[in-house]
Design an enzyme around this catalytic site. Structure first.
Site, PDB file in Angstrom:
ATOM      1  CD  GLU A  61      33.501  34.075  15.934  1.00 40.85           C
ATOM      2  OE1 GLU A  61      32.770  33.573  16.815  1.00 40.85           O
ATOM      3  OE2 GLU A  61      33.224  35.138  15.354  1.00 40.85           O
ATOM      4  CE  LYS A  92      33.900  35.908  19.540  1.00 40.25           C
ATOM      5  NZ  LYS A  92      32.976  37.068  19.466  1.00 40.25           N
TER       6      LYS A  92
END
Length: 296
Positions: A176, A212
């Site tokens: 992420e 992500k």
């Protein structure tokens, strides 16, 4: 718990609920839920209240694998229980929801337009414990505040270096590198991030990761990543957008599903009756699910 069964579920329709607020973001999440800072003393009470909120979400009738494919847990939540069972086991066996765990320890001070992850000296014991509890994968977050090519390259390198350690334990890493929605150079930062992610994925000798990412300013910017052989899924964070705006942006980004936190819990409060809470959560789940699977 079968990793192959979980992998099949991750590949199917649905979205990921991000229930992993940690020390820094927990007070804000509790305030939005209707619990003021003065309602608790110390971290233990704060995390107990947060755990109760998460259990209320996880045990709600609509929170099932029919639409919620996975859930990202805070470490304390992973170690806790729901309905008398360890949370990962409850999620998978009772709800059909694949459990993930947040493993980063927060952000280092900003440098070169980015905030790298702090050191994770206890990562391997945490990963071993996650495997024992039946967790499928992990999540770790860095933040990009500006279009610095060197800074973004450093973020991606750190993320993929740690991802390799995670994969060695048989877990699926969610990488992420969040681009702040407040960044005045957001569009340029996202273009640089796409280049750096592609290079890192192309260099992977084997295995797969999940990504992500912040919902991009350029529609379908990350579509090539959704087709990359080293990418299991691309999921999107809400990043401070309202649920309505996050879902509107998500619906036009093909191949990308949600992994929302604030946008999922938006409007849920501690004072709601169970019927009110369950109805509000069911509405949020439906809205996010449709934006994830029914693209425009």
């Amino acid at each position: 718990m079968s990793q192959s069964e979980m992998a099949a579920r991750v590949a199917a329709d649905g979205f990921i609920a991000a229930l992993d607020q940690s020390g820094g973001s927990t007070p804000g999440a509790l305030r939005l839920y209707g619990i003021p800072d003065g309602a608790y003393t110390g971290e233990a009470e704060m995390f107990a209240l947060m755990h109760a909120m998460r259990v209320r979400i996880m045990t709600a009738p609509a929170f099932t694998g029919a639409k919620v494919m996975g859930a990202i847990l805070f470490e304390g939540t992973m170690n806790g229980s729901a309905a008398g069972k360890p949370v990962p086991a409850y999620l998978w066996r009772e709800r059909g929801v694949v459990p993930f765990v947040k493993v980063d320890k927060g952000l280092a001070a900003e440098a070169d337009g980015v905030s790298l992850m702090k050191p994770m000296p206890d990562l391997d014991p945490l990963l071993a414990r996650a495997v024992k509890l039946g967790v499928f994968g992990t999540k770790m977050r860095s933040v990009i505040n500006g279009p610095s090519r060197d800074g973004i390259a450093a973020v991606v390198k750190q993320q993929f270096d740690v991802a390799a350690r995670i994969a060695a334990h048989g877990l699926m890493p969610i990488v992420e590198p969040e681009v702040s929605i407040k960044s005045p150079g957001k569009r340029d930062a996202e273009a640089i991030l796409l280049t750096e992610l592609t290079k890192a994925l192309d260099a992977m000798p084997d295995g797969r990761v999940m990504l992500k990412l912040t919902l991009p300013d350029v529609t379908d910017l990350y579509a090539p990543l959704t087709r990359h052989p080293r990418v299991a899924r691309v999921v999107a964070l809400s990043g401070g957008y309202s649920r309505a705006e996050a879902c509107e942006r998500l619906a036009v980004n093909h191949g990308v599903i949600a992994s929302f936190s604030r946008a999922l819990t938006e409007g849920l409060t501690v004072t709601m009756s169970d019927a009110e809470f369950d109805a509000a959560l069911a509405g949020a789940i439906e809205q996010i699910y449709v934006a994830s699977v029914a693209k425009q």
